[in-house]
Design a protein around this motif. Structure first.
Motif, short mmCIF file in Angstrom:
data_model
loop_
_atom_site.label_atom_id
_atom_site.label_comp_id
_atom_site.label_asym_id
_atom_site.label_seq_id
_atom_site.Cartn_x
_atom_site.Cartn_y
_atom_site.Cartn_z
N VAL A 93 -1.14 38.58 -11.45
CA VAL A 93 -1.85 37.44 -10.88
C VAL A 93 -0.81 36.58 -10.19
O VAL A 93 0.16 36.15 -10.82
N VAL A 94 -0.98 36.37 -8.89
CA VAL A 94 -0.02 35.57 -8.12
C VAL A 94 -0.62 34.20 -7.88
O VAL A 94 -1.75 34.08 -7.41
N SER A 95 0.15 33.18 -8.21
CA SER A 95 -0.29 31.80 -8.03
C SER A 95 0.88 30.97 -7.51
O SER A 95 1.91 30.86 -8.17
N THR A 96 0.70 30.41 -6.33
CA THR A 96 1.78 29.59 -5.77
C THR A 96 1.74 28.16 -6.27
O THR A 96 2.76 27.47 -6.25
N VAL A 97 0.58 27.72 -6.74
CA VAL A 97 0.45 26.38 -7.30
C VAL A 97 0.07 26.53 -8.77
O VAL A 97 -0.96 27.11 -9.09
N LYS A 98 0.95 26.04 -9.65
CA LYS A 98 0.67 26.16 -11.08
C LYS A 98 1.41 25.09 -11.86
O LYS A 98 2.27 24.38 -11.32
N GLU A 116 6.50 27.89 -13.93
CA GLU A 116 7.36 28.30 -12.82
C GLU A 116 8.34 29.37 -13.29
O GLU A 116 8.92 29.27 -14.36
N VAL A 168 -5.72 37.04 -18.45
CA VAL A 168 -4.38 36.75 -17.97
C VAL A 168 -3.47 36.42 -19.15
O VAL A 168 -3.87 35.71 -20.07
#
Length: 92
Positions: free
Chosen positions: A10-15, A20, A39
């Motif tokens: 699962v790719v998430s640029t805002v978390k 991070e 997840v």
């Protein structure tokens, strides 16, 4: 803890900042091969198709770092699974 198969990432640029640098994996319990995926934070570097051990709740937070907001964490990659004396999974 439970055994699960890694289905993908699962790719998430805002978390959440605590997440991070951590990989998020989509996994599914091996006991329910047609069940829904979920997840989990990856702390061991697992890859797609591998059988992994997933910790839940407080154990997941400790494994990922106590300040990490997670309920599930991949904490081991299985080499072999033996059930009732028979090998049911062996990493190739």
């Amino acid at each position: 803890m439970q055994l699960a198969e890694v289905l993908g990432q699962v790719v998430s640029t805002v978390k959440e900042p605590g997440l991070e640098g951590l990989t998020l994996l989509l996994v599914r319990d091996t006991e329910e091969p047609s069940g829904p995926g979920y997840v989990a934070v990856d702390v061991v570097g697992a890859g797609v198709g591998e059988i992994v051990l997933v910790a839940t709740g407080g154990a997941a937070r400790v494994a990922a770092g106590a300040a990490i907001p997670t309920d599930r964490a991949v904490v081991a990659i299985a080499d072999t699974v033996i059930r009732s004396g028979a090998v049911t999974y062996s990493k190739s």
